[in-house]
Design a protein around this motif. Structure first.
Motif, short mmCIF file in Angstrom:
data_model
loop_
_atom_site.label_atom_id
_atom_site.label_comp_id
_atom_site.label_asym_id
_atom_site.label_seq_id
_atom_site.Cartn_x
_atom_site.Cartn_y
_atom_site.Cartn_z
N ARG A 113 0.65 -1.37 0.18
CA ARG A 113 -0.31 -0.29 -0.15
C ARG A 113 0.87 1.55 0.30
O ARG A 113 0.62 2.30 -0.48
CB ARG A 113 -1.09 0.27 2.00
CG ARG A 113 -1.94 1.30 1.49
CD ARG A 113 -2.70 1.19 2.38
NE ARG A 113 -3.43 2.25 2.09
CZ ARG A 113 -4.44 2.93 3.94
NH1 ARG A 113 -4.21 2.15 4.38
NH2 ARG A 113 -5.35 3.80 3.24
N ARG B 181 2.23 1.73 -3.40
CA ARG B 181 0.95 2.15 -4.37
C ARG B 181 1.04 3.44 -4.33
O ARG B 181 1.03 4.41 -5.07
CB ARG B 181 -0.23 1.39 -4.67
CG ARG B 181 -0.15 -0.38 -4.80
CD ARG B 181 -0.95 -0.82 -5.12
NE ARG B 181 -2.66 -0.79 -3.80
CZ ARG B 181 -2.01 -1.48 -2.82
NH1 ARG B 181 -1.04 -3.20 -2.86
NH2 ARG B 181 -2.95 -1.41 -1.87
N GLN C 147 3.77 5.81 -5.64
CA GLN C 147 3.67 5.70 -6.99
C GLN C 147 2.51 7.04 -7.54
O GLN C 147 2.79 7.39 -8.63
CB GLN C 147 3.74 4.44 -7.37
CG GLN C 147 5.18 3.60 -7.81
CD GLN C 147 4.19 1.62 -7.59
OE1 GLN C 147 3.09 2.12 -7.91
NE2 GLN C 147 5.50 0.72 -7.32
N SER C 148 1.80 6.89 -6.79
CA SER C 148 0.52 7.66 -7.20
C SER C 148 0.75 8.38 -7.14
O SER C 148 0.33 9.34 -7.98
CB SER C 148 -0.77 7.28 -6.63
OG SER C 148 -1.98 8.01 -6.73
N GLU D 52 2.83 3.74 -13.74
CA GLU D 52 3.33 3.31 -12.72
C GLU D 52 3.75 1.82 -12.71
O GLU D 52 3.00 1.34 -13.20
CB GLU D 52 1.42 3.14 -11.72
CG GLU D 52 1.45 2.79 -10.54
CD GLU D 52 0.73 2.95 -10.20
OE1 GLU D 52 0.23 2.30 -9.06
OE2 GLU D 52 -0.64 4.27 -10.48
N THR E 278 4.82 -1.64 -11.26
CA THR E 278 4.17 -3.18 -10.88
C THR E 278 4.46 -3.26 -10.22
O THR E 278 5.63 -2.62 -9.34
CB THR E 278 4.39 -4.18 -11.51
OG1 THR E 278 5.28 -4.87 -11.73
CG2 THR E 278 3.19 -3.94 -12.94
N GLU E 279 3.41 -3.64 -8.66
CA GLU E 279 3.60 -3.96 -7.03
C GLU E 279 5.03 -4.32 -7.48
O GLU E 279 5.94 -6.04 -7.90
CB GLU E 279 3.12 -5.02 -6.48
CG GLU E 279 1.62 -3.65 -5.52
CD GLU E 279 1.18 -5.03 -4.98
OE1 GLU E 279 1.05 -5.84 -4.49
OE2 GLU E 279 0.18 -3.93 -4.98
#
Length: 340
Positions: free
Chosen positions: A312, A315, A318-319, A331, A333-334
Motif C-alpha cells: 500500500r 502504490r 507511485q501514485s 506507475e 507494478t507492485e
C-alpha cells in the motif's frame, strides 16, 4: 518538528525586533563557564551511559558466544550450520530492503543496526532466563510467559536497535525505512539466537550422535524460526517509521506497533508447540512435517499482513509521485525494482 517558542520570543519576532538578545530569558545556548560546564557534563554523562550500556551488552554477548565459538574452533564445519540457519531470514530481510521504493539505506546504518540487534538481544536473553521460573510450569504459565515477557521484551530490544542509531539519522527519511531497519534488526536477533541454540544443542548432544545429524537438525529448526523474527520486527519498525513523521501521536503509534509485533510473536511461541500434534491427529503426516508446515503457513499469514502495508505504501508513493517535477513514469507494478 518546529521548535516551540516562548511568548517573549514570539512577540519579539512579530514586533520586528528579532535581533534582541533573549539569552537566559526565553532562549539559551552555552556561553558562560557554568553553561559550558553543564553542557559538557550532560554530554559526558549521556554518552557515558550509552557506552556503559553497550559495554554491558557486549560483555553478555561474548559470554553467551563462548560455547558456540569453542565448538567452531573444535569443528569448523559448525560455522557452516550457523550461517545456513540465517539464510531464510537473510533473504527475507533483503526482500524487504529491496521493496523500499524511496531510497537505498546506507550500508553503515544497516550494519550498525544488525550489530546493535545482536548486542541488545542478550538483554532479552537475560530477562527471559530470570523471569521464566516465576511463571511455573504448565500451559497457563507458558502462555503468560510468552505473551507478557518473551513477545514484548524481544520486540522491544529489536526496535531499540533501530531507534538508538538509524532512526536518528537523516537517511531515515521515509515511513517504509522503519520496516527495512526493523527487518535488519530481526535478522541480527535471529543470528545470535540461532548461534546460541545450535551451540547449546550440539554441546549437550550425545557424543555418539553424529555431528552432522545433530547440527543439521537444530539448524533446520532455527532456519524456520528466523524469518518470524524478521517479520515481527519489520511490522514494529514500520510503525516506528510512521511515528517519526507523526510526532503528535508518536507514542501511541510506536506502542501499537509493539503490541501487534509482540502479540503475533507470542502467539507463534504458544502455538508452535501444540499445533503440529493437532495437525497430525487430522492428517496422516509425521510431527516433523506438521511442524514445518505450520511454521511456514504462520509466517506466510503474518508476512502477508506486512506485505499489504508495504504494498500500500508503494502504490501510494507511485501514485503521488507520478508526474511530479517532470517525472512522467508510468506507475510501476507492485515490487518492480525501484529506480535508485
Amino acid at each position: 518538528m518546529e521548535r516551540r517558542r516562548d511568548p517573549v520570543e514570539r512577540a519579539a519576532e512579530r514586533s520586528g525586533d528579532g535581533s534582541r538578545d533573549l539569552y537566559d530569558v526565553s532562549t539559551w545556548e552555552p556561553r558562560s563557564i557554568p553553561d559550558l560546564f553543564a553542557y559538557t557534563l550532560y554530554n559526558a554523562v549521556s554518552y557515558g551511559f550509552r557506552a556503559i550500556v553497550l559495554l554491558i551488552a557486549l560483555a553478555i554477548t561474548l559470554s553467551l558466544l563462548v560455547s558456540p565459538a569453542a565448538l567452531v574452533l573444535e569443528d569448523p564445519y559448525l560455522a557452516g550450520f550457523f550461517a545456513l540457519s540465517v539464510v531464510p531470514a537473510g533473504l527475507l530481510a533483503a526482500y524487504i530492503w529491496y521493496a523500499d521504493i524511496t531510497t537505498s539505506e546506507p550500508l553503515r546504518l544497516v550494519v550498525v543496526t544488525f550489530l546493535l540487534a545482536i548486542l541488545f538481544a542478550t538483554f532479552a536473553a537475560v530477562v527471559n532466563s530470570v523471569t521464566r521460573p516465576l511463571f511455573g510450569v504448565g500451559f497457563l504459565g507458558s502462555l503468560l510467559f510468552f505473551y507478557l515477557i518473551v513477545g514484548p521484551i524481544e520486540e522491544s530490544v529489536k526496535l531499540l536497535a533501530v531507534q538508538v542509531f538509524a532512526y536518528r539519522s537523516d537517511s531515515f527519511d521515509a515511513v517504509i525505512d522503519g520496516a527495512v531497519y526493523g527487518a535488519v534488526a530481526g535478522l541480527g536477533f535471529a543470528a545470535i539466537e540461532n548461534a546460541i541454540y545450535i551451540g547449546r544443542v550440539v554441546g549437550e548432544a550425545d557424543p555418539e550422535a553424529g555431528l552432522l545429524t545433530t547440527a543439521g537438525g537444530i539448524a533446520t529448526v532455527r532456519a524456520l524460526a528466523g524469518p518470524g523474527h524478521v517479520i515481527y520486527s519489520a511490522i514494529a519498525g514500520y510503525y516506528l517509521g510512521l511515528a517519526k513523521f507523526n510526532r503528535e501521536y508518536a507514542g501511541p503509534i510506536v506502542l501499537k506497533g509493539l503490541l501487534v509485533a509482540a502479540f503475533v510473536h507470542g502467539t507463534y511461541n504458544v502455538t508452535v508447540g501444540i499445533a503440529p500434534e493437532i495437525i497430525t491427529s487430522f492428517l496422516p503426516i509425521g510431527t516433523g512435517l506438521a511442524f514445518v508446515g505450520y511454521v511456514i503457513v504462520y509466517d506466510l499469514a503474518i508476512g502477508y499482513y506486512l506485505y499489504r502495508k508495504i504494498a500500500r505504501y508503494r502504490r501510494t508513493y507511485q501514485s503521488v509521485t507520478n508526474g511530479v517535477d517532470g517525472d512522467s513514469r508510468p506507475e510501476l507494478t507492485e515490487f518492480e525494482p525501484p529506480q535508485r
